[in-house]
Design an enzyme around this catalytic site. Sequence first.
Site, PDB file in Angstrom:
ATOM      1  N   GLU A  47      55.665  20.589  70.659  1.00 54.30           N
ATOM      2  CA  GLU A  47      56.234  20.029  69.430  1.00 54.30           C
ATOM      3  C   GLU A  47      56.963  21.178  68.749  1.00 54.30           C
ATOM      4  O   GLU A  47      56.345  22.003  68.075  1.00 54.30           O
ATOM      5  CB  GLU A  47      55.116  19.500  68.510  1.00 54.30           C
ATOM      6  CG  GLU A  47      54.314  18.355  69.074  1.00 54.30           C
ATOM      7  CD  GLU A  47      55.087  17.050  69.128  1.00 54.30           C
ATOM      8  OE1 GLU A  47      56.239  17.011  68.663  1.00 54.30           O
ATOM      9  OE2 GLU A  47      54.549  16.077  69.663  1.00 54.30           O
ATOM     10  N   SER A  81      48.840  33.431  62.704  1.00 55.52           N
ATOM     11  CA  SER A  81      48.120  34.611  62.203  1.00 55.52           C
ATOM     12  C   SER A  81      48.051  34.679  60.677  1.00 55.52           C
ATOM     13  O   SER A  81      47.240  35.427  60.137  1.00 55.52           O
ATOM     14  CB  SER A  81      48.791  35.885  62.723  1.00 55.52           C
ATOM     15  OG  SER A  81      48.701  35.910  64.115  1.00 55.52           O
ATOM     16  N   CYS A 130      58.982  20.484  60.206  1.00 52.06           N
ATOM     17  CA  CYS A 130      59.827  20.269  61.383  1.00 52.06           C
ATOM     18  C   CYS A 130      60.663  19.007  61.242  1.00 52.06           C
ATOM     19  O   CYS A 130      61.797  18.947  61.681  1.00 52.06           O
ATOM     20  CB  CYS A 130      58.951  20.198  62.633  1.00 52.06           C
ATOM     21  SG  CYS A 130      57.608  19.032  62.471  1.00 52.06           S
TER      22      CYS A 130
HETATM   23  P1  NAP Z   1      55.935  30.176  65.629  1.00 56.01           P
HETATM   24  O1  NAP Z   1      56.301  31.520  65.179  1.00 56.01           O
HETATM   25  O2  NAP Z   1      56.455  29.694  66.903  1.00 56.01           O
HETATM   26  O3  NAP Z   1      54.335  30.151  65.661  1.00 56.01           O
HETATM   27  C1  NAP Z   1      53.626  28.996  66.069  1.00 56.01           C
HETATM   28  C2  NAP Z   1      52.380  29.446  66.798  1.00 56.01           C
HETATM   29  O4  NAP Z   1      52.757  30.033  68.050  1.00 56.01           O
HETATM   30  C3  NAP Z   1      51.583  30.514  66.065  1.00 56.01           C
HETATM   31  O5  NAP Z   1      50.215  30.313  66.321  1.00 56.01           O
HETATM   32  C4  NAP Z   1      52.065  31.805  66.713  1.00 56.01           C
HETATM   33  O6  NAP Z   1      51.142  32.851  66.602  1.00 56.01           O
HETATM   34  C5  NAP Z   1      52.233  31.356  68.139  1.00 56.01           C
HETATM   35  N1  NAP Z   1      53.188  32.127  68.910  1.00 56.01           N
HETATM   36  C6  NAP Z   1      54.382  32.633  68.504  1.00 56.01           C
HETATM   37  N2  NAP Z   1      55.012  33.213  69.528  1.00 56.01           N
HETATM   38  C7  NAP Z   1      54.217  33.078  70.610  1.00 56.01           C
HETATM   39  C8  NAP Z   1      54.314  33.477  71.973  1.00 56.01           C
HETATM   40  N3  NAP Z   1      55.376  34.132  72.433  1.00 56.01           N
HETATM   41  N4  NAP Z   1      53.297  33.172  72.810  1.00 56.01           N
HETATM   42  C9  NAP Z   1      52.223  32.504  72.369  1.00 56.01           C
HETATM   43  N5  NAP Z   1      52.065  32.094  71.094  1.00 56.01           N
HETATM   44  C10 NAP Z   1      53.054  32.381  70.223  1.00 56.01           C
HETATM   45  O7  NAP Z   1      56.308  29.077  64.570  1.00 56.01           O
HETATM   46  P2  NAP Z   1      55.977  29.053  63.024  1.00 56.01           P
HETATM   47  O8  NAP Z   1      56.900  29.979  62.347  1.00 56.01           O
HETATM   48  O9  NAP Z   1      54.522  29.229  62.796  1.00 56.01           O
HETATM   49  O10 NAP Z   1      56.294  27.527  62.682  1.00 56.01           O
HETATM   50  C11 NAP Z   1      57.578  27.113  62.409  1.00 56.01           C
HETATM   51  C12 NAP Z   1      58.188  26.371  63.562  1.00 56.01           C
HETATM   52  O11 NAP Z   1      57.313  25.332  64.002  1.00 56.01           O
HETATM   53  C13 NAP Z   1      59.457  25.672  63.154  1.00 56.01           C
HETATM   54  O12 NAP Z   1      60.417  25.808  64.162  1.00 56.01           O
HETATM   55  C14 NAP Z   1      59.026  24.219  63.019  1.00 56.01           C
HETATM   56  O13 NAP Z   1      60.070  23.299  63.134  1.00 56.01           O
HETATM   57  C15 NAP Z   1      58.037  24.106  64.100  1.00 56.01           C
HETATM   58  N6  NAP Z   1      57.127  22.964  63.898  1.00 56.01           N
HETATM   59  C16 NAP Z   1      57.238  21.889  64.730  1.00 56.01           C
HETATM   60  C17 NAP Z   1      56.434  20.775  64.529  1.00 56.01           C
HETATM   61  C18 NAP Z   1      56.523  19.570  65.428  1.00 56.01           C
HETATM   62  O14 NAP Z   1      55.604  18.766  65.407  1.00 56.01           O
HETATM   63  N7  NAP Z   1      57.562  19.417  66.209  1.00 56.01           N
HETATM   64  C19 NAP Z   1      55.524  20.767  63.477  1.00 56.01           C
HETATM   65  C20 NAP Z   1      55.445  21.882  62.644  1.00 56.01           C
HETATM   66  C21 NAP Z   1      56.256  22.982  62.875  1.00 56.01           C
HETATM   67  P3  NAP Z   1      51.340  34.041  65.552  1.00 56.01           P
HETATM   68  O15 NAP Z   1      51.298  33.432  64.196  1.00 56.01           O
HETATM   69  O16 NAP Z   1      50.199  34.937  65.838  1.00 56.01           O
HETATM   70  O17 NAP Z   1      52.674  34.642  65.871  1.00 56.01           O
END
Ligand code: NAP
Length: 458
Positions: A232, A161, A266
């Site tokens: 991921e 968002s 990540c």
């Molecule tokens: P996040 O809060 O989980 O958000 C990621 C996406 O998921 C956003 O589009 C978010 O939407 C959505 N989302 C969150 N909660 C949800 C739910 N309950 N149901 C459906 N969609 C949901 O993560 P972030 O803070 O953006 O990113 C950081 C995390 O991503 C870290 O843990 C990082 O390690 C991980 N990451 C992993 C990789 C990999 O390839 N393994 C790469 C990059 C990042 P909203 O923004 O609208 O909440």
Amino acid sequence: MAIATVNPTSGTMEMLIEPHSADEVQERIAQAHAAARALRDTSFAQRAEWMNAAADILADQAEGLGELITVEMGKPIAQSVAEVHKSAKAMRFYAEHAQQFLADEALSDPSTVGATRAWTRYEPLGVVLAVMPWNYPLWQVVRFAAPALMAGNAGLLKHASNVPQAALFLDTLFERGGFPQGSFRALLIGGSEVESVLADERVKAVTLTGSEPAGRSVAAIAGDHVKKSVLELGGSDPFIVLASAEVGRAAETAVRARISNNGQSCIAGKRFIVHTDVYDEFAAEFARLMSELVVGNPLLPETQVGPVATSAGRDELAELVEDARAKGASVLAGGFAPDLRGWFYAPTVIADLPEDARLIQEEAFGPVASLYRAHDNDDALRIANQTTFGLSSAVWTTDPDEEEFFVSGLEAGAVFINGMTVSYQELPFGGIKRSGFGRELAAVGIREFCNLKTVWRA
Ligand code: NAP
């Protein structure tokens, strides 16, 4: 959560965007569904032409898009521009290799299955939903979209968002390259609306890059509807420095591994595990280099570390540091929020962590490194594997036996030797344990959202 660009460098709202209504979401799913039907009958050559044209559009706007990324999530401008070029490169990579990655594979001796010929074919699944994070607003999306579209699927994007302008750019990018209308559509919706999209019959699968709670929730919905998911998720990657390592080079690389993307990657090295023989030398050099980093406005070329992307993210980081400090850990560098307007946190090194420090188990998503003294190689491996995550890892050694010991012992989706983890389009990317399942990039990445059809002929 509002769908808005809030500049993390200043804390000011730059743009508030109206979310899509339920009718608009339905319209976009319908468009993607129609596009998926059209796409499966197009040739690889045709899709490659469109993909290369979209890559040109992206690369031509690298400077402006780089600035947009920095304004939306705060990474240093050179890294934002590099992200744009990396994304364009991956698009060209899949344009060139998709046909070869998805070619039919024949069984060399079909008589073993009583056939005159037996082979497998990769076919697109249809519409795939991508739920994506803000930390690499273009790269994370493109590394899904390029293989998915080249395989003949259509994509729906639910972006984080706080990066709506990146989402809106991606919404039209592939169409501007020539793909049929609806081949790739952004949905401006909140996380709570993902369930109804994923439940829709026309949506066949989902990929989510993000935190563990988000992954758990979306995979449960996919499971409920018996749909394929790729996750991921987070990581708390070990960066291991052994007694035989080149300590100076390891310390310099450790700094880059920790602070790249303002520490919000990540695959960043987050836990630095150092053999006792070289611990003091490494700790002193690492802490010195971390405390000398230039923190400030990410639009300035000299800045090495910008702000954390959200105020909540900065507060969470500060809490992890305070928890460790209160429990007796030593702060070797940083450990405070600098007196700047946005959501900054000083590059930090913390050592002597007690067993109950949250930093041992939780992901520090910002420029905070934790340091561990390992008594020997077994101890280093034990510390490395004590996390619930299993994304990537790095090992510094010049001893081949040590190298093999860690390559086979590390519980991770990747091991980088004498370097830091980087994602390459040519190499599979993904994790085990609570870092998720499935793989992106390389040949395996394009096959994730295909039906592997077996064909047998008498
Ligand atoms: P996040 O809060 O989980 O958000 C990621 C996406 O998921 C956003 O589009 C978010 O939407 C959505 N989302 C969150 N909660 C949800 C739910 N309950 N149901 C459906 N969609 C949901 O993560 P972030 O803070 O953006 O990113 C950081 C995390 O991503 C870290 O843990 C990082 O390690 C991980 N990451 C992993 C990789 C990999 O390839 N393994 C790469 C990059 C990042 P909203 O923004 O609208 O909440």
